[in-house]
Design a protein around this motif. Structure first.
Motif, mmCIF file in Angstrom:
data_model
loop_
_atom_site.group_PDB
_atom_site.id
_atom_site.type_symbol
_atom_site.label_atom_id
_atom_site.label_comp_id
_atom_site.label_asym_id
_atom_site.label_seq_id
_atom_site.Cartn_x
_atom_site.Cartn_y
_atom_site.Cartn_z
ATOM 1 N N GLY A 135 0.918 -1.040 -0.036
ATOM 2 C CA GLY A 135 -0.120 -0.033 -0.162
ATOM 3 C C GLY A 135 0.823 1.151 0.007
ATOM 4 N N ILE A 136 2.069 1.298 0.637
ATOM 5 C CA ILE A 136 2.840 2.433 0.772
ATOM 6 C C ILE A 136 3.782 2.504 -0.642
ATOM 7 C CG2 ILE A 136 5.044 3.291 1.596
ATOM 8 C CD1 ILE A 136 3.998 2.069 4.408
ATOM 9 N N VAL A 137 4.155 1.517 -1.208
ATOM 10 C CA VAL A 137 4.726 1.427 -2.580
ATOM 11 C C VAL A 137 3.953 1.818 -3.850
ATOM 12 C CG1 VAL A 137 6.063 -0.141 -4.081
ATOM 13 C CG2 VAL A 137 6.625 -0.381 -1.704
ATOM 14 N N ILE A 138 2.774 1.198 -3.627
ATOM 15 C CA ILE A 138 1.765 1.778 -4.793
ATOM 16 C C ILE A 138 0.768 2.710 -4.478
ATOM 17 C CG2 ILE A 138 -0.030 0.937 -6.257
ATOM 18 C CD1 ILE A 138 1.195 -1.985 -5.940
ATOM 19 N N ARG A 139 1.113 4.127 -4.834
ATOM 20 C CA ARG A 139 0.729 5.241 -4.184
ATOM 21 C C ARG A 139 -0.924 5.170 -4.310
ATOM 22 N NH1 ARG A 139 4.509 9.477 -3.337
ATOM 23 N NH2 ARG A 139 6.556 8.647 -3.860
ATOM 24 N N GLY A 140 -1.419 4.498 -5.269
ATOM 25 C CA GLY A 140 -2.895 4.759 -5.307
ATOM 26 C C GLY A 140 -3.663 3.724 -4.280
ATOM 27 N N LEU A 141 -2.718 2.888 -3.775
ATOM 28 C CA LEU A 141 -3.518 1.786 -2.676
ATOM 29 C C LEU A 141 -3.169 2.365 -1.434
ATOM 30 C CD1 LEU A 141 -2.599 -1.503 -4.685
ATOM 31 C CD2 LEU A 141 -4.780 -0.256 -4.483
ATOM 32 N N PHE A 142 -3.150 3.262 -1.217
ATOM 33 C CA PHE A 142 -2.976 3.925 0.407
ATOM 34 C C PHE A 142 -3.695 3.334 1.376
ATOM 35 C CE2 PHE A 142 -3.717 6.939 3.884
ATOM 36 C CZ PHE A 142 -2.321 6.931 4.304
ATOM 37 N N TRP A 143 -4.947 3.181 0.796
ATOM 38 C CA TRP A 143 -5.946 2.338 1.996
ATOM 39 C C TRP A 143 -5.689 0.958 2.133
ATOM 40 C CZ3 TRP A 143 -7.848 -2.171 -0.053
ATOM 41 C CH2 TRP A 143 -7.920 -2.248 -1.447
ATOM 42 N N LEU A 144 -4.831 0.378 1.373
ATOM 43 C CA LEU A 144 -4.271 -0.864 1.572
ATOM 44 C C LEU A 144 -3.428 -0.889 2.805
ATOM 45 C CD1 LEU A 144 -4.465 -3.955 0.745
ATOM 46 C CD2 LEU A 144 -2.612 -3.493 -0.843
ATOM 47 N N ALA A 145 -2.617 0.167 2.810
ATOM 48 C CA ALA A 145 -1.404 0.386 3.845
ATOM 49 C C ALA A 145 -2.317 0.711 5.222
ATOM 50 C CB ALA A 145 -0.631 1.782 3.586
ATOM 51 N N VAL A 146 -3.201 1.506 5.084
ATOM 52 C CA VAL A 146 -3.978 1.691 6.382
ATOM 53 C C VAL A 146 -4.691 0.369 7.185
ATOM 54 C CG1 VAL A 146 -5.977 3.121 7.209
ATOM 55 C CG2 VAL A 146 -4.641 4.116 5.683
ATOM 56 N N ILE A 147 -5.383 -0.353 6.014
ATOM 57 C CA ILE A 147 -6.028 -1.484 6.471
ATOM 58 C C ILE A 147 -4.937 -2.534 6.858
ATOM 59 C CG2 ILE A 147 -7.445 -3.547 5.818
ATOM 60 C CD1 ILE A 147 -8.985 -1.446 3.746
ATOM 61 N N GLY A 148 -3.715 -2.720 6.340
ATOM 62 C CA GLY A 148 -2.812 -3.507 6.579
ATOM 63 C C GLY A 148 -1.935 -3.340 7.651
ATOM 64 N N GLY A 149 -1.818 -1.923 8.226
ATOM 65 C CA GLY A 149 -1.480 -1.417 9.269
ATOM 66 C C GLY A 149 -2.220 -1.728 10.468
ATOM 67 N N LEU A 150 -3.767 -1.160 10.451
ATOM 68 C CA LEU A 150 -4.552 -1.835 11.485
ATOM 69 C C LEU A 150 -4.641 -3.248 11.900
ATOM 70 C CD1 LEU A 150 -7.326 0.755 10.500
ATOM 71 C CD2 LEU A 150 -5.966 0.778 12.516
ATOM 72 N N LEU A 151 -4.660 -3.960 10.755
ATOM 73 C CA LEU A 151 -4.915 -5.242 10.976
ATOM 74 C C LEU A 151 -3.469 -5.953 11.575
ATOM 75 C CD1 LEU A 151 -6.464 -6.589 7.884
ATOM 76 C CD2 LEU A 151 -7.388 -6.443 10.177
#
Length: 51
Positions: free
Chosen positions: A19-35
């Motif tokens: 999610g961090i690497v692919i800028r369009g998938l910031f939501w994935l970084a947030v969900i991954g971090g929370l999980l």
């Protein structure tokens, strides 16, 4: 049980990094971090109850 927690932590970490690497998938970084945090806390509580 420890193996399951470690596998989940690895999966959530990979999702957060993607999610961090692919800028369009910031939501994935947030969900991954929370999980990742939720799984770490759950594992800590499970370990604490055993002792």
């Amino acid at each position: 049980m420890v193996y399951l927690i470690l596998v989940l932590l690895a999966i959530w970490l990979v999702l957060a990094i993607l999610g961090i690497v692919i800028r369009g998938l910031f939501w994935l970084a947030v969900i991954g971090g929370l999980l990742f945090v939720a799984t770490a806390v759950w594992g800590w509580l499970q370990n604490r109850q055993r002792t």
